[in-house]
Design a protein around this motif. Structure first.
Motif, short mmCIF file in Angstrom:
data_model
loop_
_atom_site.label_atom_id
_atom_site.label_comp_id
_atom_site.label_asym_id
_atom_site.label_seq_id
_atom_site.Cartn_x
_atom_site.Cartn_y
_atom_site.Cartn_z
N SER A 37 79.36 27.55 8.91
CA SER A 37 79.01 27.92 10.27
C SER A 37 77.77 27.17 10.77
N ASN A 38 77.11 26.45 9.90
CA ASN A 38 75.90 25.70 10.25
C ASN A 38 76.08 24.23 9.87
N ARG A 39 76.98 23.55 10.55
CA ARG A 39 77.29 22.16 10.21
C ARG A 39 76.48 21.13 10.99
N ASN A 40 75.61 21.57 11.86
CA ASN A 40 74.85 20.61 12.66
C ASN A 40 73.76 19.92 11.81
N ASP A 41 73.30 18.75 12.27
CA ASP A 41 72.27 18.01 11.56
C ASP A 41 70.89 18.61 11.85
N VAL A 42 70.06 18.62 10.82
CA VAL A 42 68.68 19.09 10.97
C VAL A 42 67.75 18.01 10.43
N PRO A 43 66.57 17.87 11.04
CA PRO A 43 65.62 16.89 10.52
C PRO A 43 64.92 17.41 9.26
N ILE A 44 64.87 16.58 8.25
CA ILE A 44 64.17 16.90 7.01
C ILE A 44 62.93 16.01 6.95
N ASP A 45 61.76 16.61 6.90
CA ASP A 45 60.51 15.86 6.85
C ASP A 45 60.11 15.62 5.40
N TRP A 46 60.01 14.35 5.02
CA TRP A 46 59.55 13.95 3.70
C TRP A 46 58.10 13.48 3.86
N LEU A 47 57.47 13.17 2.79
CA LEU A 47 56.09 12.67 2.87
C LEU A 47 56.01 11.32 3.57
N ILE A 48 57.06 10.51 3.43
CA ILE A 48 57.00 9.15 3.99
C ILE A 48 57.93 8.95 5.17
N GLY A 49 58.68 9.95 5.59
CA GLY A 49 59.58 9.77 6.72
C GLY A 49 60.39 11.01 7.00
N THR A 50 61.28 10.88 7.97
CA THR A 50 62.15 11.99 8.37
C THR A 50 63.59 11.51 8.39
N THR A 51 64.49 12.34 7.89
CA THR A 51 65.92 12.02 7.93
C THR A 51 66.68 13.19 8.54
N ASP A 52 67.81 12.89 9.16
CA ASP A 52 68.71 13.93 9.67
C ASP A 52 69.79 14.16 8.63
N THR A 53 69.95 15.42 8.22
CA THR A 53 70.89 15.79 7.17
C THR A 53 71.69 17.00 7.65
N PRO A 54 72.99 17.05 7.34
CA PRO A 54 73.76 18.24 7.70
C PRO A 54 73.16 19.49 7.04
N LEU A 55 73.10 20.57 7.79
CA LEU A 55 72.48 21.80 7.31
C LEU A 55 73.19 22.35 6.07
N ILE A 56 74.49 22.13 5.96
CA ILE A 56 75.22 22.63 4.79
C ILE A 56 74.69 22.00 3.50
N ILE A 57 74.31 20.71 3.57
CA ILE A 57 73.74 20.03 2.39
C ILE A 57 72.40 20.66 2.03
N VAL A 58 71.59 20.93 3.02
CA VAL A 58 70.28 21.55 2.78
C VAL A 58 70.46 22.93 2.13
N ILE A 59 71.43 23.71 2.62
CA ILE A 59 71.67 25.05 2.08
C ILE A 59 72.15 24.97 0.63
N VAL A 60 73.09 24.09 0.35
CA VAL A 60 73.64 23.97 -1.01
C VAL A 60 72.57 23.50 -1.99
N VAL A 61 71.80 22.49 -1.61
CA VAL A 61 70.75 21.99 -2.50
C VAL A 61 69.69 23.07 -2.74
N SER A 62 69.32 23.80 -1.70
CA SER A 62 68.34 24.88 -1.85
C SER A 62 68.88 25.99 -2.77
N ALA A 63 70.14 26.34 -2.62
CA ALA A 63 70.73 27.38 -3.46
C ALA A 63 70.78 26.93 -4.92
N LEU A 64 71.17 25.68 -5.16
CA LEU A 64 71.21 25.17 -6.53
C LEU A 64 69.83 25.14 -7.17
N LEU A 65 68.84 24.65 -6.43
CA LEU A 65 67.48 24.62 -6.96
C LEU A 65 66.97 26.04 -7.23
#
Length: 86
Positions: A37-65
């Motif tokens: 239900s949250n397939r839109n891209d979100v900006p991910i801020d890194w120390l050296i830059g920002t990338t746009d990543t699908p929110l589902i990837i962020v959720i899955v990686v966060s859950a696994l970690l």
């Protein structure tokens, strides 16, 4: 020994495994539904830059970690408790 009588630890272990499996499946289904239900891209801020990543990837990686770190914490706590008993 009487036929048909089980040991007290047999059904209890099976029940624990079944309840843990049901809980894991329920969490997985909720996680998948929430991610889809949250397939839109979100900006991910890194120390050296920002990338746009699908929110589902962020959720899955966060859950696994979270699962890995939580499992490591529980395992470490049980090992420390075991060494105090000795």
């Amino acid at each position: 020994m009487v036929a048909g009588v089980s040991t007290p630890e047999g059904p209890s272990k099976r029940r624990d495994l079944t309840s843990k499996t049901v809980a894991a499946v329920a969490v997985a289904i909720l996680l998948i539904a929430f991610g889809l239900s949250n397939r839109n891209d979100v900006p991910i801020d890194w120390l050296i830059g920002t990338t746009d990543t699908p929110l589902i990837i962020v959720i899955v990686v966060s859950a696994l970690l979270g699962a890995i770190l939580g499992g490591a914490a529980v395992r470490g706590r049980s090992k420390r408790a075991g060494s105090r008993d000795a």
